[in-house]
Design a protein around this motif. Structure first.
Motif, PDB file in Angstrom:
ATOM      1  N   GLN A 156       0.877  -1.166   0.000  1.00 32.71           N
ATOM      2  CA  GLN A 156       0.000   0.000   0.000  1.00 32.71           C
ATOM      3  C   GLN A 156       0.918   1.220   0.000  1.00 32.71           C
ATOM      4  OE1 GLN A 156      -2.407   0.485   3.521  1.00 32.71           O
ATOM      5  NE2 GLN A 156      -3.948   1.612   2.373  1.00 32.71           N
ATOM      6  N   ARG A 157       0.739   2.060  -1.024  1.00 31.93           N
ATOM      7  CA  ARG A 157       1.566   3.262  -1.126  1.00 31.93           C
ATOM      8  C   ARG A 157       1.005   4.345  -0.215  1.00 31.93           C
ATOM      9  NH1 ARG A 157       5.516   5.033  -4.120  1.00 31.93           N
ATOM     10  NH2 ARG A 157       5.411   3.378  -5.662  1.00 31.93           N
ATOM     11  N   GLU A 158       1.927   4.997   0.482  1.00 36.15           N
ATOM     12  CA  GLU A 158       1.573   6.120   1.331  1.00 36.15           C
ATOM     13  C   GLU A 158       2.605   7.207   1.055  1.00 36.15           C
ATOM     14  OE1 GLU A 158       1.263   6.225   5.921  1.00 36.15           O
ATOM     15  OE2 GLU A 158      -0.297   4.864   5.190  1.00 36.15           O
ATOM     16  N   GLY A 159       2.244   8.158   0.196  1.00 35.31           N
ATOM     17  CA  GLY A 159       3.215   9.162  -0.236  1.00 35.31           C
ATOM     18  C   GLY A 159       4.297   8.494  -1.055  1.00 35.31           C
ATOM     19  N   LYS A 160       5.548   8.703  -0.657  1.00 40.26           N
ATOM     20  CA  LYS A 160       6.669   8.086  -1.370  1.00 40.26           C
ATOM     21  C   LYS A 160       7.001   6.696  -0.843  1.00 40.26           C
ATOM     22  CE  LYS A 160       8.995  12.362  -2.670  1.00 40.26           C
ATOM     23  NZ  LYS A 160      10.233  13.140  -2.591  1.00 40.26           N
ATOM     24  N   LYS A 161       6.417   6.331   0.279  1.00 40.33           N
ATOM     25  CA  LYS A 161       6.749   5.049   0.909  1.00 40.33           C
ATOM     26  C   LYS A 161       5.758   3.954   0.533  1.00 40.33           C
ATOM     27  CE  LYS A 161       9.125   6.988   4.839  1.00 40.33           C
ATOM     28  NZ  LYS A 161       9.262   7.012   6.285  1.00 40.33           N
ATOM     29  N   MET A 162       6.310   2.770   0.378  1.00 38.06           N
ATOM     30  CA  MET A 162       5.522   1.578   0.099  1.00 38.06           C
ATOM     31  C   MET A 162       5.506   0.735   1.364  1.00 38.06           C
ATOM     32  SD  MET A 162       3.892   0.273  -2.521  1.00 38.06           S
ATOM     33  CE  MET A 162       4.667   0.738  -4.053  1.00 38.06           C
ATOM     34  N   HIS A 163       4.324   0.463   1.867  1.00 43.89           N
ATOM     35  CA  HIS A 163       4.177  -0.359   3.066  1.00 43.89           C
ATOM     36  C   HIS A 163       3.775  -1.777   2.675  1.00 43.89           C
ATOM     37  CE1 HIS A 163       3.881   3.627   4.919  1.00 43.89           C
ATOM     38  NE2 HIS A 163       4.304   3.020   6.012  1.00 43.89           N
TER      39      HIS A 163
END
Length: 101
Positions: free
Chosen positions: A73-80
């Motif tokens: 799940q993308r959150e801004g530039k980060k991928m969780h």
């Protein structure tokens, strides 16, 4: 002996073998353990704990994602990353409880 039978249907056995082949690696089992503890983690967070190269970690995560064990799940530039089915964490309990390891 006639009452003896396989108690799990073939489709479930096939899926179990498929998943177990994928997670049959210490790094992948560790990823499952970490995602059980924190639900969602970035590659950087996983790398900080596992202390392995980012490229190797990404390889493992891609394999686990392709097999449907984790998703992103993308959150801004980060991928969780997160587990698609948390019941897979039962593997950790089995490992901890097994006397042969």
């Amino acid at each position: 002996m006639s009452s003896l039978k396989v108690r799990v249907d073939q489709q479930k056995l096939d899926r179990a073998a498929y998943v177990l082949k994928c997670v049959a690696h210490p790094v992948r089992i560790s990823i499952i353990d970490l995602l059980e503890q924190r639900e969602r983690l970035t590659v950087s967070e996983l790398q900080a704990v596992l202390q392995i190269e980012q490229s190797l970690l990404s390889h493992h995560l891609t394999n686990m994602r392709d097999k449907g064990i984790v998703d992103t799940q993308r959150e801004g530039k980060k991928m969780h990353y997160f587990l698609t089915d948390t019941t897979i964490t039962n593997i950790i309990d089995c490992i901890k409880g097994c006397k042969t390891f």
